[in-house]
Design a protein around this motif. Structure first.
Motif, PDB file in Angstrom:
ATOM      1  N   LEU B 165      45.877  -1.142  -9.231  1.00 25.52           N
ATOM      2  CA  LEU B 165      45.607  -2.484  -9.314  1.00 25.52           C
ATOM      3  C   LEU B 165      46.012  -3.398 -10.073  1.00 25.52           C
ATOM      4  O   LEU B 165      46.162  -4.507  -9.835  1.00 25.52           O
ATOM      5  N   ARG B 166      46.888  -2.839 -11.354  1.00 29.63           N
ATOM      6  CA  ARG B 166      47.518  -3.594 -12.459  1.00 29.63           C
ATOM      7  C   ARG B 166      46.200  -4.615 -13.284  1.00 29.63           C
ATOM      8  O   ARG B 166      45.955  -5.538 -13.675  1.00 29.63           O
ATOM      9  N   LEU B 167      44.522  -3.738 -13.386  1.00 30.60           N
ATOM     10  CA  LEU B 167      43.311  -4.826 -13.690  1.00 30.60           C
ATOM     11  C   LEU B 167      43.494  -3.669 -15.309  1.00 30.60           C
ATOM     12  O   LEU B 167      42.990  -2.856 -14.816  1.00 30.60           O
ATOM     13  N   LYS B 168      43.094  -4.838 -15.454  1.00 31.12           N
ATOM     14  CA  LYS B 168      42.336  -4.474 -16.917  1.00 31.12           C
ATOM     15  C   LYS B 168      41.358  -5.985 -17.741  1.00 31.12           C
ATOM     16  O   LYS B 168      42.183  -6.342 -18.023  1.00 31.12           O
ATOM     17  N   GLN B 169      40.092  -5.268 -17.794  1.00 31.88           N
ATOM     18  CA  GLN B 169      39.721  -6.288 -18.710  1.00 31.88           C
ATOM     19  C   GLN B 169      38.714  -5.723 -19.503  1.00 31.88           C
ATOM     20  O   GLN B 169      37.790  -4.363 -19.399  1.00 31.88           O
TER      21      GLN B 169
END
Ligand code: HEM
Ligand SMILES: [Cu+2]
Ligand SMILES: [Cu+2]
Lengths: 620, 226
Positions: B165-169
């Motif tokens: 998802l190309r998501l990091k948090q």
């Protein structure tokens, strides 16, 4: 101005062994102490890395030699340590140290965390800083500015010994119940600030205490450097005649002085949280875990520049000498370093893009971070300019300086990826960051250190290191270094997280296209072992040459700076008479001169920097 | 030399904003690759051409103000340009005020040593009521619909990462951080924890299942009926 009482030391009385080699007040001996200390810690830190590299390449296999356990020999199988429970780590009375940390010979995940935490902590605080700032700072500053010693010799000695004390405390952490600190060199709270959340007890406390002690050592050093450089320059040594290495060390001393108190207070807060029941970093008690990150990175970003600036300075000394040319753009080099020093205070948030910090802040930090790439680029272009129309001698120090420049370029360019906040969403906390760190700190600083050791060794010990061995060490290190760290970019792009003990637990890493992560990890580990083994060549070269090296003349590299004006071996008090400086340090191949170098002590009518200064004039 | 082509190593992208991230990555890749090759070419040429040779001396050159200005200006323009180009992308992904509305699913994700707890608010749309559904390490969402996530942590900092998802948090104890994504391809994806969180950090792993529309409806009715 500063040649008072010291003159009397020049020729007579022998000092006692303790005064001369242990509690020495002489900046040169203190520099050498830092050098040997740093080299030994370098091997320790490297050894830790090899241990966890083994685990990454062959997860959950017993480590060879130290780890081959009876169980494994008998059953050929081991239970993965991850199954073990919390409490087991505390009832240490049943187990030996090795069984606690490496049950069945396999690195326990908690021990794995301690290993990489201590690898980074040792390399940053007990190798690179002591070598660059402690060893070269001490040795070079008085010699290069033309004075007899540091402003505060006793403070200087205390700086070394408190550094030593810090190291002892840090190493002791390996042997306390609960294991050593395992929250990363960045020590993120609350993992680092609540005992029950990590199971690590005194290990983390000692980590904090050791860093505070080590910081005090840096403070003493930096006060000394700043005072010495401002007040004790030889007559004629104006600011813009200072060698770039001295500029770098001066700026670094200021950064250290300002950055350290911040992290010391933050470390003290962690200790309060751990031992006095406060909750500075605990949301449930009204604190905030992000507070730690802000305090830490406000210190640690300048710290990473502390790790590179002296390396830049040293490369800027060696490149002109072996190119037989002035450094390209001296003033732009100085201003670039000053710019880096200022900017490094306003970029810390680039480590926190994904931390939950307000995303609007991320934008400002992205902009300032992009800006700091500019002075770095300027410096690179100036080094290239220095080689233009040069006459390059490929000596061992020069090979290392050229490696420094090219590796720093890779590290700087990978910085651009991460400075870009949206791209950083993906690569943050992956091996891409690990690659970046090592290209700047190992490829940059450590190669500059290697080169610097070789370059200044004749002045330090009065003997040359062996050039053939030096070249062999250089080429193996250079190739193995790239074999270790270049593929880490690729792992990072594939999404490989940093700080994981077992990449095989992740399907997407095993499925990485076009090559699975595991063979890459194996390749990296093999290169790492080669890289580690090659460092013994350096150690052998150093220790052998101290006693047996070819005897060095006074100015073997035909260099201009003042340290080469001092006799070899350098006596107590450094110079017979304090030298008079006539021009800048990089007057090589001056047209019309009779030789291709012009020491700073020799007047030089041709050069624009050569206006003679009236004898006896002071530095300012 | 395919392995030198970094973008080829990126895992398949399955989110609506992922392509934007990849495009920036590719742009920077090419800029840095060209700069790197140019610098190395110059370096190698200088090293060969200006190596020590009997009878040739180095030239006394102290610098060039023109060149200094040119390369300072050029790098400033490039890096500022990159920063400006990435603004919209960053805003789109991380600014809660710009999140697309009408989510097809709203989930609270809670990181704790060493699992991800996913809490669905149930039909009433509120957390903390009887119809909540809590799953361990399983996140189910519909394809091609916006998903809103409320991210938090119990104990230490964790980081929610879905490479595809190309998501990091990061997930922070005591804070709720909002994020969103829209997956474009059904399938199961891993959710590793990307922030060191203790001895079990390695292997802290959840699964994101992206369902087709029908599957998701079926999954929902299985849990809450109509
Ligand atoms: C061109 C200049 C540079 C830029 C734009 C840059 C940018 C960055 C950014 C954005 C990060 C954070 C990445 C992340 O965690 O997601 C980072 C990490 C880091 N940088 Fe740089 N950097 C530069 C030069 C340097 C230099 C010269 C050094 C040190 C000698 C350095 C040492 C580090 C270290 C040690 C980290 C990792 C810290 C950690 O998380 O453990 N960088 N850099
Ligand atoms: Cu930084
Ligand atoms: Cu984790």
């Amino acid at each position: 101005m500063n040649d008072h009482a010291h003159d009397s030391h020049d020729h007579h009385h022998e000092e006692s062994f303790v005064r001369k080699y242990i509690f020495s007040l002489d900046h040169k001996m203190i520099g050498k102490q830092f050098l040997i200390f740093g080299l030994i810690m370098f091997m320790v830190g490297g050894g830790l890395a090899l241990l966890f590299r083994w685990q990454l390449a062959w997860p959950d296999r017993p480590v060879p030699i130290i780890g081959v356990s009876q169980t494994y020999l008998e059953e050929g199988e081991v239970a993965t340590a991850a199954d073990r429970k919390w409490e087991e780590r505390f009832d240490d009375d049943k187990e030996t140290w090795l069984e606690t940390n490496m049950p069945s010979g396999v690195i326990d995940p908690a021990f794995y965390n301690s290993l990489f935490t201590m690898h980074a902590t040792i390399m940053v605080f007990f190798v690179v800083v002591p070598l660059l700032v402690g060893a070269f700072g001490n040795f070079l500053i008085p010699l290069m500015i033309g004075t007899r010693d540091m402003a505060f010799p006793v403070l200087n000695m205390l700086s070394f010994w408190s550094n030593m004390l810090g190291a002892v405390i840090m190493m002791a952490g390996f042997f306390v119940p609960g294991g050593h600190a395992g929250a990363g060199w960045t020590g993120y709270a609350p993992l680092s600030s609540v005992v029950d959340l990590s199971g690590v007890n005194w290990g983390q406390n000692l980590w904090c205490i050791s860093l505070i002690v080590m910081g005090i050592s840096s403070l003493m050093g930096s006060i000394n450097y700043i005072t010495t450089i401002i007040n004790m320059r030889a007559p004629g040594m104006t600011w813009f005649r200072l060698p770039l290495a001295i500029w770098a060390l001066f700026i670094v001393a200021i950064l250290l002085l300002l950055a350290f108190p911040v992290v010391a207070s933050a470390l003290a807060l962690i200790l309060f949280d751990r031992m006095a029941g406060t909750s500075f970093f605990l949301a449930t008690g009204g604190g905030d875990p992000l507070l730690w990150q802000h305090l830490f990175w406000f210190f640690a970003h300048p710290e990473v520049y502390i790790l590179i600036l002296p390396g830049m300075g040293m490369a800027s000394e060696m490149l002109p000498v072996f190119a037989r040319k002035p450094i390209f753009g001296y003033k732009s080099m100085v201003f670039a370093m000053i710019a880096i020093a200022f900017l490094s205070w306003i970029v810390w948030g680039h480590h926190m893009f994904q931390s939950g910090m307000n995303p609007a802040l991320g934008l400002s930090f992205m902009t300032t971070t992009m800006l700091i790439a500019v002075p770095s680029a300027i410096k690179t272009f100036n080094w290239l300019g220095t080689l233009h129309r040069a006459s390059i001698r490929f000596t061992v120090p020069m090979l290392h300086s050229l490696a420094f420049v090219s590796m720093f370029v890779i590290g700087g360019l990978s910085g651009i990826f991460m400075a870009n906040a949206p791209v950083d969403i993906y690569i943050h906390d992956t091996y891409f960051i690990v690659a970046h760190i090592h290209y700047v700190v190992f490829g940059g600083s450590v190669f500059a250190i290697f080169g610097g050791i070789f370059y200044w060794f004749p002045k330090m010990y009065g003997r040359h290191m062996n050039a053939t061995l030096g070249k062999v060490h250089f080429w193996i290190s250079f190739l193995a270094f790239n074999g270790v760290f270049f593929p880490m970019h690729i792992l990072g792009v594939g999404g490989h997280m940093r700080r994981i003990a077992n990449p095989m637990q992740y399907e997407f890493l095993q499925q990485m296209q076009p090559i699975s992560a595991q063979p890459i990890n194996v390749f990296i580990t093999i290169c790492a072992f080669i890289l580690g083994a090659a460092q013994f060549l350096l150690l052998i070269n150093v220790f052998w040459s101290i006693f047996r090296g070819k005897v060095a003349e006074q100015n073997p590299w035909q260099a201009n700076t003042l340290e080469w004006h001092a006799p070899t071996p350098v006596p107590h008090g450094n110079f017979g008479a304090i030298p008079q400086v006539h021009h800048g340090p990089y007057e090589y191949s001056v047209p019309g001169a009779d030789k291709d170098w012009t020491p700073q002590t020799e007047p030089n009518g041709e050069s624009p920097h050569g206006e003679p200064v009236p004898a006896g004039a002071t530095a300012d | 030399m395919k392995w030198l082509n970094f973008p080829a190593w990126l895992p398949e992208n399955v989110s609506t904003f992922g392509q934007g991230v990849d495009n920036l990555f590719i742009l920077i890749y090419w800029i840095t690759a060209i700069v790197f090759l140019a610098v190395m070419a110059v370096l190698v040429v200088f090293i060969i051409k200006y190596r020590f040779q009997e009878g040739r001396n180095a030239e006394y050159i102290e610098g060039s103000t023109t060149l200094e200005i040119v390369w300072t200006a050029a790098t400033t323009v490039i890096v500022f340009g990159l920063a400006m180009l990435s603004l919209p992308q960053w805003n789109k992904i991380k600014f809660p005020s710009q999140f697309p509305g009408n989510p097809g699913a709203v989930v609270q994700v809670n990181g704790k040593q060493f699992n991800w707890d996913m809490t669905y608010p149930g039909p009433d749309g509120e957390w903390g009521t009887d119809d909540d559904l809590q799953l361990e390490n399983q996140l189910h969402v519909p394809v091609n619909e916006v998903v809103h996530i409320r991210l938090t942590a119990d104990d230490v900092i964790h980081s929610f990462f879905v490479p595809q998802l190309r998501l990091k948090q990061d997930a922070l104890p005591g804070r709720f951080i909002n994020m969103w994504f829209e997956a474009t391809k059904p399938g199961t994806y891993e959710i590793p924890c990307a922030e060191l969180c203790g001895f079990g950090h390695s292997g802290m792993l959840g699964y994101l299942t992206v369902h087709t529309e029908e599957d998701y409806a079926a999954w929902i009715s299985e849990r809450w009926g109509e």
